[in-house]
Design an enzyme around this catalytic site. Sequence first.
Site, mmCIF file in Angstrom:
data_model
loop_
_atom_site.group_PDB
_atom_site.id
_atom_site.type_symbol
_atom_site.label_atom_id
_atom_site.label_comp_id
_atom_site.label_asym_id
_atom_site.label_seq_id
_atom_site.Cartn_x
_atom_site.Cartn_y
_atom_site.Cartn_z
ATOM 1 C CE LYS A 116 -4.313 -1.564 2.166
ATOM 2 N NZ LYS A 116 -4.116 -2.997 2.158
ATOM 3 C CD GLU A 200 -4.241 5.888 3.644
ATOM 4 O OE1 GLU A 200 -5.450 5.823 3.972
ATOM 5 O OE2 GLU A 200 -3.809 5.424 2.577
ATOM 6 N NE ARG A 292 -8.696 -9.558 -4.012
ATOM 7 C CZ ARG A 292 -9.798 -9.024 -3.519
ATOM 8 N NH1 ARG A 292 -10.925 -9.147 -4.190
ATOM 9 N NH2 ARG A 292 -9.787 -8.344 -2.391
#
Length: 664
Positions: A116, A200, A292
């Site tokens: 990430k 974050e 995916r």
Amino acid sequence: MFSKILIANRGEIACRVIRSCRRLGIRTVAVYSEADAGAQHVRQADEAYCIGGPQPQESYLRGDTIIEVAKRSGAQAIHPGYGFLSENADFADAVEAAGIVFIGPKAASMRKMGSKAGAKELMQAAGVPVVPGYTGSDQSPAVLAREAARIGFPLMIKAAHGGGGKGMRIVRVLDEFMPALESCQREAKSAFGRDRVLLERFVSHPRHIEIQVFGDAHGNVIHLNERECSAQRRYQKVLEESPSTFLTPELRSAMGAAAVQAARAIDYVNAGTVEFIVAPDGGFFFMEINTRLQVEHPVTELVTGLDLVELQLRVAAGEALPLVQEQVRQDGHAIEVRLYAEDPEAGFLPGSGKLERLQLPTPSQHIRIDSGVVEGDTVTIFYDPMIAKLIVWDRDRPTALARLREALVECEISGPKSNIEFLERLIRHPAVVDATIDTGYLDRHLDEFMPTATVDRDLLLAAATARLLAQEQAARERAAHSTDPHSPWAIADGWRLGHAGKRHLAFLHRGARLELIAHGSDGHYRIEHDDVHTDIAGARLAGGELSARIDARGRRFQVDQDERRVAVHDGNRRLRLEPIAVYLREGVAAAGIGNRVTAPMPGRIVLVKVHVGTAVAEGQELLVMEAMKMELSLKAPRAGTISELRASVGDFVEADAALVLLED
């Protein structure tokens, strides 16, 4: 196009891929664990091979064994589904090295999104909006705490190599940061093998909106519009829909363009999802790319008319995408919910067991069922406890919600507990009906969505009436097969000397005993409960539908019953009861004395926070166990001293096993 593919997955998604392959004339090869020998994906595939024991590490995560099966069976490609090896770049590389096509993005694209932190930096460089935060490699607690203070609170800690809500914590003040960090790292290490995190800024009251993207090997990249997934509990999606009522045409266009830009930045090929967090003012920020097919892909299929699995197969076979951006349509509204074997009233604890009853709506133009189990199958302790995905489509959102309400009425599950009642309350809640829900609403107001312990009187009377009618019908059938079918003793009216037509009924509801007394027969009764008498007239039960007049007021109910349960539904509310013998009285559970802590389900101990001799307070956390992809905190039922510890870190324990004993 391929003539044979292997599906490196199980359950619902494996069955979903098989359906598209069958339509396209492609033969399918399934793999299965010892626990899945009788599973539906094994029965539906053209061939199936056992690859190991029940634990995922012994079977569905054994990439080398799966590739060997693909070679042996002659499969030309491998579809990874979602979960397990679907986002494992090393597996994708190994598949390609074996001369087999991986139906998904290239390993290089996966690696760019596998972290990430790295993904965020890459997107920022590509001009895609990102949330302010820290993605550095220095993971020392002091540096992370300093960066947290710099970013400000509220703050989110996220596993850098995770997904599905695992390894995520919200921290609102600095004092809570270190305990949350340690918990997040521990969960990330267990789930993903790496404990790196990123920080974050937490966007308050955000929407979660994702854009489905598709790329091919010819340089074409398009998006298939959005799915809104803002209804979440602990970062797990519980309702997904398309289109989002929050997006204006301008915002939809901007987010779609950003998603395509993100996909191009990593040379993306095949199906993927770009996830955004969207602030109340419409500002949107990149979260991640899921490399995916997503669990919620059916809502996109229903509004676009596209088969995403077919597109995956065609792109993997080297074909160009069959449409350009301007040809992507958005027709009507689709909503998906997931039926799980779980107990919402016990903190959504995952369940397991045989599906003794599994009734789902009949598929139609408006209703789609994606499931990997049928009635009689077992939900095992080893995998995700999802039973089915229920997806509805109609011309607009209000009508689609109405369809969903009606479809849920038709659902009945017995065996393991399920989340059906929770979903019914969810889709009737004003925050969902008015489309104002944000990602944290469920966690802030969970009590508003939980079933109540109060028993609705009309539902109880309907259940009793259905039970009386069923008893009478059974008595008539027994009489018809007896040597004297016209005997007065075969009349099912409950008549006895001294109390004509008096019958006692007893039920259990969430462990509480309910008793009723009924007089009458053949659909006409006087029922007493809690010293209140009610007249039932004209009751008829046919085709699972009960109609009756309750104190002269006509009512209609859906009924599903057998000897072990009675389930009734009035179109808005559901009641499940367990019929019991009238003479049975409630017992006292041995665990009720509060001197032990037991495992609520099978799992693995990941943390022990006490030792023999430790004095503990009521509610104090003693152990942490991992079960069905989640961490469970086991707490002291009362104050006392630890007299015995029967589990250590790493131990696998069975359900109901005593783990800790207390003494005064």
